[in-house]
Enzyme design. Structure first.
Site, short mmCIF file in Angstrom:
data_model
loop_
_atom_site.label_atom_id
_atom_site.label_comp_id
_atom_site.label_asym_id
_atom_site.label_seq_id
_atom_site.Cartn_x
_atom_site.Cartn_y
_atom_site.Cartn_z
N ARG A 261 -89.77 -21.66 -90.28
CA ARG A 261 -88.70 -20.75 -89.87
C ARG A 261 -88.56 -19.56 -90.83
NH1 ARG A 261 -85.29 -21.53 -85.12
NH2 ARG A 261 -83.70 -19.97 -85.45
N ASN B 231 -73.51 -9.37 -83.22
CA ASN B 231 -73.91 -10.27 -82.15
C ASN B 231 -72.81 -10.28 -81.10
OD1 ASN B 231 -75.18 -12.29 -80.63
ND2 ASN B 231 -74.27 -13.94 -81.84
N THR B 232 -73.19 -10.29 -79.85
CA THR B 232 -72.20 -10.45 -78.79
C THR B 232 -72.25 -11.89 -78.29
OG1 THR B 232 -71.49 -9.74 -76.60
CG2 THR B 232 -73.80 -9.38 -77.12
N HIS B 233 -71.05 -12.50 -78.22
CA HIS B 233 -70.94 -13.93 -77.91
C HIS B 233 -70.01 -14.11 -76.71
CE1 HIS B 233 -70.74 -18.19 -78.39
NE2 HIS B 233 -69.44 -18.16 -78.58
N ASP C 236 -72.81 -13.48 -90.01
CA ASP C 236 -72.92 -14.02 -91.37
C ASP C 236 -73.76 -15.30 -91.32
OD1 ASP C 236 -71.25 -15.97 -90.38
OD2 ASP C 236 -69.52 -15.41 -91.61
C1 GAR Z 1 -74.67 -12.76 -73.00
O1 GAR Z 1 -73.57 -13.27 -72.29
C2 GAR Z 1 -74.56 -13.11 -74.47
O2 GAR Z 1 -73.26 -13.11 -74.96
C3 GAR Z 1 -75.13 -14.49 -74.48
O3 GAR Z 1 -76.24 -14.39 -73.63
C4 GAR Z 1 -75.96 -13.45 -72.60
C5 GAR Z 1 -77.13 -12.49 -72.52
O4 GAR Z 1 -77.07 -11.72 -71.37
N1 GAR Z 1 -75.45 -14.90 -75.82
C6 GAR Z 1 -75.18 -16.10 -76.31
O5 GAR Z 1 -74.72 -17.01 -75.64
C7 GAR Z 1 -75.52 -16.29 -77.76
N2 GAR Z 1 -74.79 -17.38 -78.32
P1 GAR Z 1 -78.10 -10.52 -71.12
O6 GAR Z 1 -79.50 -11.02 -71.52
O7 GAR Z 1 -78.02 -10.22 -69.66
O8 GAR Z 1 -77.66 -9.37 -71.97
#
Ligand code: GAR
Length: 209
Positions: free
Chosen positions: A74, A116-118, A150
């Site tokens: 990794r 990051n978007t969650h 983080d």
């Molecule tokens: C999004 O909803 C994002 O928040 C999630 O994957 C999706 C990607 O959508 N990420 C996670 O769950 C990370 N923990 P996309 O590929 O259509 O942008």
């Protein structure tokens, strides 16, 4: 952290994806307007054959793919990812549906400017199954969170959040799709504001401008 963006020198974004890339597409569409203040300069992924990479290629952007299984461990994967992202000299790195946790090398290089978007309202429901976990818990309101990454799992300082109501007849798919509508708007608005106005981080409080 001021990002010296202007129409002449927009902030440089590197976006990491693992799937459909609809959040990436929202950024690409927004950045087509020079007033947005940021441009996507490259897209990276941890797997081949995904729509996210196809979107980048259609936009004429350079892409790179590092699969964990192609590396000795990794840490070696993390170093390769760090090198590839750094080669594009980003001001901000965006994990937009990138389903991997980065390691110490990556955070040393991009900590404080890696978001990051969650798909949940942090600190509730961290991890890979935010919409499913929220639905199973029976919450009435969930949503999405943009945060600075983080060492933890979805624990970093929060930059923006947007709420989404849970409907009685929601499935994981229907709820996640509605969250993603809110998420794309949150991502585009917030990244643009970070680029144009800069931001500060103090005691976990992120402030724009
Ligand atoms: C999004 O909803 C994002 O928040 C999630 O994957 C999706 C990607 O959508 N990420 C996670 O769950 C990370 N923990 P996309 O590929 O259509 O942008």
């Amino acid at each position: 952290m001021p990002i010296p963006s202007s129409e002449a020198a927009p902030a440089r974004l590197v976006v990491l994806v693992s799937g459909a890339g609809t959040n990436l597409q929202a950024l690409l569409d927004a950045a087509a307007d020079p007033a947005y203040g940021a441009v996507v300069v490259a897209v990276g992924a941890d797997r081949d054959g995904i729509e996210g990479l196809a979107r980048a290629e259609r936009a004429g952007l350079p892409t790179f793919v590092h699969r964990v299984k192609d590396f000795e461990d990794r840490a070696a994967w993390d170093r390769a990812l760090t090198r590839s992202v750094a080669a594009h000299r980003p001001d901000v790195v965006i994990s937009a549906g990138f389903m991997k946790l980065v390691g110490p090398d990556f955070l040393a290089a991009f900590g404080g400017r890696f978001v990051n978007t969650h798909p949940a309202l942090s600190p509730s429901f961290p991890g890979m199954h935010g919409p499913a976990d929220a639905l199973a818990h029976g919450v009435k309101v969930t949503g999405c969170t943009l945060f600075l990454v983080d060492e933890g799992v979805d624990t970093g300082p929060i930059v923006a959040q947007s709420a989404v109501e849970v409907a009685d007849d929601d499935t994981v798919a229907s709820l996640h799709e509605r969250i993603k509508v809110a998420e794309r708007a949150m991502l585009v608005d917030t990244i643009g504001a970070m680029a144009r106005r800069g931001y500060t981080i103090e005691d976990r409080k992120v402030r724009l401008g």
